[in-house]
Design a protein around this motif. Structure first.
Motif, mmCIF file in Angstrom:
data_model
loop_
_atom_site.group_PDB
_atom_site.id
_atom_site.type_symbol
_atom_site.label_atom_id
_atom_site.label_comp_id
_atom_site.label_asym_id
_atom_site.label_seq_id
_atom_site.Cartn_x
_atom_site.Cartn_y
_atom_site.Cartn_z
ATOM 1 N N PRO A 1 0.883 -1.209 0.010
ATOM 2 C CA PRO A 1 0.142 -0.057 0.035
ATOM 3 C C PRO A 1 0.784 1.355 -0.029
ATOM 4 O O PRO A 1 2.089 1.324 0.549
ATOM 5 C CB PRO A 1 -0.827 -0.230 1.218
ATOM 6 N N SER A 2 0.101 2.190 -0.391
ATOM 7 C CA SER A 2 0.989 3.459 -0.590
ATOM 8 C C SER A 2 1.388 3.919 0.750
ATOM 9 O O SER A 2 0.453 3.981 1.833
ATOM 10 C CB SER A 2 0.343 4.600 -1.408
ATOM 11 N N SER A 3 2.630 4.614 1.098
ATOM 12 C CA SER A 3 3.027 5.038 2.559
ATOM 13 C C SER A 3 4.089 5.974 2.284
ATOM 14 O O SER A 3 4.459 6.165 1.216
ATOM 15 C CB SER A 3 3.461 3.894 3.395
ATOM 16 N N ALA A 4 4.562 6.614 3.379
ATOM 17 C CA ALA A 4 5.829 7.575 3.155
ATOM 18 C C ALA A 4 6.717 6.655 2.936
ATOM 19 O O ALA A 4 7.033 5.530 3.219
ATOM 20 C CB ALA A 4 5.872 8.030 4.722
ATOM 21 N N PRO A 5 7.724 7.477 2.073
ATOM 22 C CA PRO A 5 8.852 6.670 1.628
ATOM 23 C C PRO A 5 9.792 6.229 3.116
ATOM 24 O O PRO A 5 9.903 6.809 4.015
ATOM 25 C CB PRO A 5 9.747 7.812 0.915
ATOM 26 N N THR A 6 10.385 4.980 2.890
ATOM 27 C CA THR A 6 11.229 4.572 3.816
ATOM 28 C C THR A 6 12.577 5.559 3.772
ATOM 29 O O THR A 6 13.031 6.201 2.796
ATOM 30 C CB THR A 6 11.516 2.951 3.362
ATOM 31 N N ALA A 7 13.494 4.973 4.849
ATOM 32 C CA ALA A 7 14.661 5.950 4.938
ATOM 33 C C ALA A 7 15.631 5.956 3.810
ATOM 34 O O ALA A 7 15.953 6.962 3.544
ATOM 35 C CB ALA A 7 15.505 5.517 6.213
ATOM 36 N N LYS A 8 15.771 4.901 3.307
ATOM 37 C CA LYS A 8 16.628 4.781 1.985
ATOM 38 C C LYS A 8 16.153 5.287 0.754
ATOM 39 O O LYS A 8 16.681 5.620 -0.007
ATOM 40 C CB LYS A 8 17.034 3.248 2.000
ATOM 41 N N GLU A 9 14.502 5.527 0.843
ATOM 42 C CA GLU A 9 13.896 6.200 -0.261
ATOM 43 C C GLU A 9 14.000 7.701 -0.337
ATOM 44 O O GLU A 9 13.841 8.451 -0.863
ATOM 45 C CB GLU A 9 12.566 5.517 -0.459
ATOM 46 N N ASP A 10 14.174 8.000 1.171
ATOM 47 C CA ASP A 10 14.224 9.595 1.372
ATOM 48 C C ASP A 10 14.908 10.373 0.637
ATOM 49 O O ASP A 10 16.210 10.133 0.593
ATOM 50 C CB ASP A 10 14.304 9.601 2.909
ATOM 51 N N THR A 11 14.623 11.222 -0.038
ATOM 52 C CA THR A 11 15.400 11.966 -1.014
ATOM 53 C C THR A 11 15.511 13.434 -0.376
ATOM 54 O O THR A 11 15.948 14.314 -1.248
ATOM 55 C CB THR A 11 14.822 12.090 -2.507
ATOM 56 N N ASN A 12 15.103 13.623 0.520
ATOM 57 C CA ASN A 12 15.172 14.939 1.317
ATOM 58 C C ASN A 12 16.538 15.160 2.031
ATOM 59 O O ASN A 12 16.547 16.212 2.896
ATOM 60 C CB ASN A 12 13.834 15.075 2.379
ATOM 61 N N PHE A 13 17.569 14.502 1.704
ATOM 62 C CA PHE A 13 18.747 14.941 2.161
ATOM 63 C C PHE A 13 19.816 14.701 1.250
ATOM 64 O O PHE A 13 19.588 14.057 -0.052
ATOM 65 C CB PHE A 13 19.262 13.686 3.215
ATOM 66 N N ASP A 14 21.045 15.639 1.293
ATOM 67 C CA ASP A 14 22.184 15.325 0.334
ATOM 68 C C ASP A 14 23.000 14.428 0.749
ATOM 69 O O ASP A 14 23.818 14.286 1.501
ATOM 70 C CB ASP A 14 22.833 16.955 0.335
ATOM 71 N N ALA A 15 23.052 13.415 -0.158
ATOM 72 C CA ALA A 15 23.965 12.171 -0.124
ATOM 73 C C ALA A 15 25.360 12.522 -0.279
ATOM 74 O O ALA A 15 26.285 11.620 0.030
ATOM 75 C CB ALA A 15 23.622 11.026 -1.323
ATOM 76 N N HIS A 16 25.711 13.628 -0.635
ATOM 77 C CA HIS A 16 27.120 14.088 -0.964
ATOM 78 C C HIS A 16 27.591 14.949 0.366
ATOM 79 O O HIS A 16 28.510 15.495 0.470
ATOM 80 C CB HIS A 16 27.244 14.762 -2.057
ATOM 81 N N ASN A 17 26.697 15.047 1.288
ATOM 82 C CA ASN A 17 27.086 15.855 2.672
ATOM 83 C C ASN A 17 27.066 14.986 3.632
ATOM 84 O O ASN A 17 26.137 14.682 4.265
ATOM 85 C CB ASN A 17 25.959 16.965 2.806
ATOM 86 N N LEU A 18 28.427 14.841 4.106
ATOM 87 C CA LEU A 18 28.578 14.057 5.299
ATOM 88 C C LEU A 18 28.804 14.751 6.830
ATOM 89 O O LEU A 18 29.343 14.372 7.619
ATOM 90 C CB LEU A 18 30.076 13.197 5.235
ATOM 91 N N SER A 19 28.490 16.131 6.352
ATOM 92 C CA SER A 19 28.625 17.041 7.659
ATOM 93 C C SER A 19 27.892 16.383 8.963
ATOM 94 O O SER A 19 26.992 15.944 8.782
ATOM 95 C CB SER A 19 27.970 18.435 7.345
ATOM 96 N N GLY A 20 28.800 16.777 9.951
ATOM 97 C CA GLY A 20 28.306 16.514 11.343
ATOM 98 C C GLY A 20 29.358 15.357 11.980
ATOM 99 O O GLY A 20 30.205 14.877 11.331
ATOM 100 N N SER A 21 28.951 15.232 13.111
ATOM 101 C CA SER A 21 29.834 14.205 14.025
ATOM 102 C C SER A 21 29.054 12.835 13.812
ATOM 103 O O SER A 21 27.710 12.637 14.172
ATOM 104 C CB SER A 21 30.018 14.670 15.361
ATOM 105 N N TRP A 22 29.680 11.674 13.886
ATOM 106 C CA TRP A 22 29.366 10.357 13.667
ATOM 107 C C TRP A 22 29.929 9.500 14.727
ATOM 108 O O TRP A 22 31.183 9.479 14.801
ATOM 109 C CB TRP A 22 29.619 9.856 12.213
ATOM 110 N N ILE A 23 29.099 8.522 15.177
ATOM 111 C CA ILE A 23 29.498 7.599 16.374
ATOM 112 C C ILE A 23 29.196 6.253 15.729
ATOM 113 O O ILE A 23 28.126 5.958 15.171
ATOM 114 C CB ILE A 23 28.637 7.720 17.680
ATOM 115 N N GLY A 24 30.311 5.411 15.942
ATOM 116 C CA GLY A 24 30.096 3.957 15.324
ATOM 117 C C GLY A 24 29.157 3.191 16.356
ATOM 118 O O GLY A 24 29.117 3.461 17.244
#
Length: 296
Positions: A29-52
């Motif tokens: 059924p139609s629903s909101a896009p999943t995280a991997k389908e979300d296009t509202n972020f810049d895939a070339h922008n790694l800015s920020g701090s990341w924790i493993g």
């Protein structure tokens, strides 16, 4: 005619029911896009701090290490290693049974592991560089600062940083260093970072706290960073070292990260062999002053 029309309408409604359609395997059924389908972020922008995510220290790799060359066995081997995070079993096996501090074993190259008083990365506050710096990013985050011609990558642990130059080649007259010379290029939505020019023998560079030998000055690192979505980052690495492994690359290195802060969450972390810095920043200033005075 009226009964037939009613039946037709009911049949159309049922046939178009999203829930029933999904149950029949005809589609979701139609629903909101999943995280991997979300296009509202810049895939070339790694800015920020990341924790493993995953184990706190060290690393896991299901791919066994390539056989060492005779030269590597003579010039790169460590006498022993000391860290509670070391694998209790040979490289390539699960690290779920990590050794308690002080418990000893032997790695696949015959190096005594987790020996009290043994060697470990940065033990004398020397720079660590990559890839061993990634051993600690599950507790100490790393930060990306994106600029048009370069990316700064900062590690909280030991306050280290590197520059990843974009869209240029390695200089011909590289000055060997702990972090080497890193150049990055985008392959679709994956940032590929190629690093050469490590100082190798002169700097006694670690590959990992779980590997019982240093890398040589021929060590070559290839990293691949990929944003699965706005808050999840994957790092895959391949190691090359012609002096250590001949023409055999060591694959299988992978780490997963989650966004810790879109800006900066790094804290001050200073390595000082003379004093236990972590105990200093945790204790009240007055207590430190009294303790120092009593020692004099």
């Amino acid at each position: 005619m009226k009964n037939w029309t009613t039946a037709a309408v009911l049949l159309a409604v049922v046939a178009c029911s999203p829930a029933l359609f999904a149950q029949r395997g005809g589609g979701a059924p139609s629903s909101a896009p999943t995280a991997k389908e979300d296009t509202n972020f810049d895939a070339h922008n790694l800015s920020g701090s990341w924790i493993g995510t995953g184990r706190i220290y060290g690393d896991d790799n299901p791919v066994p290490e390539p056989l060492l060359t005779p030269w590597a066995k003579e010039h790169l081997m460590l006498k022993n290693i000391s860290h509670a995070g070391l694998n209790a079993t040979a490289k390539g096996a699960s690290s779920a049974g990590s050794l308690p501090r002080g418990a000893a074993s032997v790695d696949e190259n015959g190096v005594p592991s987790n020996v009290p008083g043994g060697h470990y990365p940065g033990e004398k506050c020397e720079l660590q560089g990559t890839p061993v710096a990634f051993n600690y990013t599950n507790e100490y985050p790393m930060l990306f600062i994106m600029l048009p011609d370069r990316i700064y990558q900062m590690f909280e642990y030991h306050r280290e940083w590197r520059t990843i130059w974009l869209n240029r080649d390695h200089p011909k007259d590289l000055l060997p260093s702990y972090f080497g010379d890193s150049v990055g290029k985008w392959d679709g939505n994956t940032l590929v970072v190629d690093t050469t020019g490590y100082n190798g023998e002169t700097g006694h560079r670690w590959i990992s706290e779980n590997v019982g030998h240093y890398s040589s000055d021929a060590f070559h690192l290839v990293e691949r960073y990929h944003l699965a979505d706005a808050t999840h980052l994957t790092l895959e690495m391949t190691y090359y070292d012609t002096k250590a492994w001949g023409d055999k690359p060591w694959t299988g290195w992978k780490k997963e990260y989650k966004l810790d802060s879109k800006t900066d969450s790094l804290e001050e972390n200073v390595c000082d062999t003379a004093r236990d810095y972590e105990s200093l920043i945790a204790a009240p200033i007055g207590v430190i002053a009294v303790g120092d005075k009593d020692k004099k």
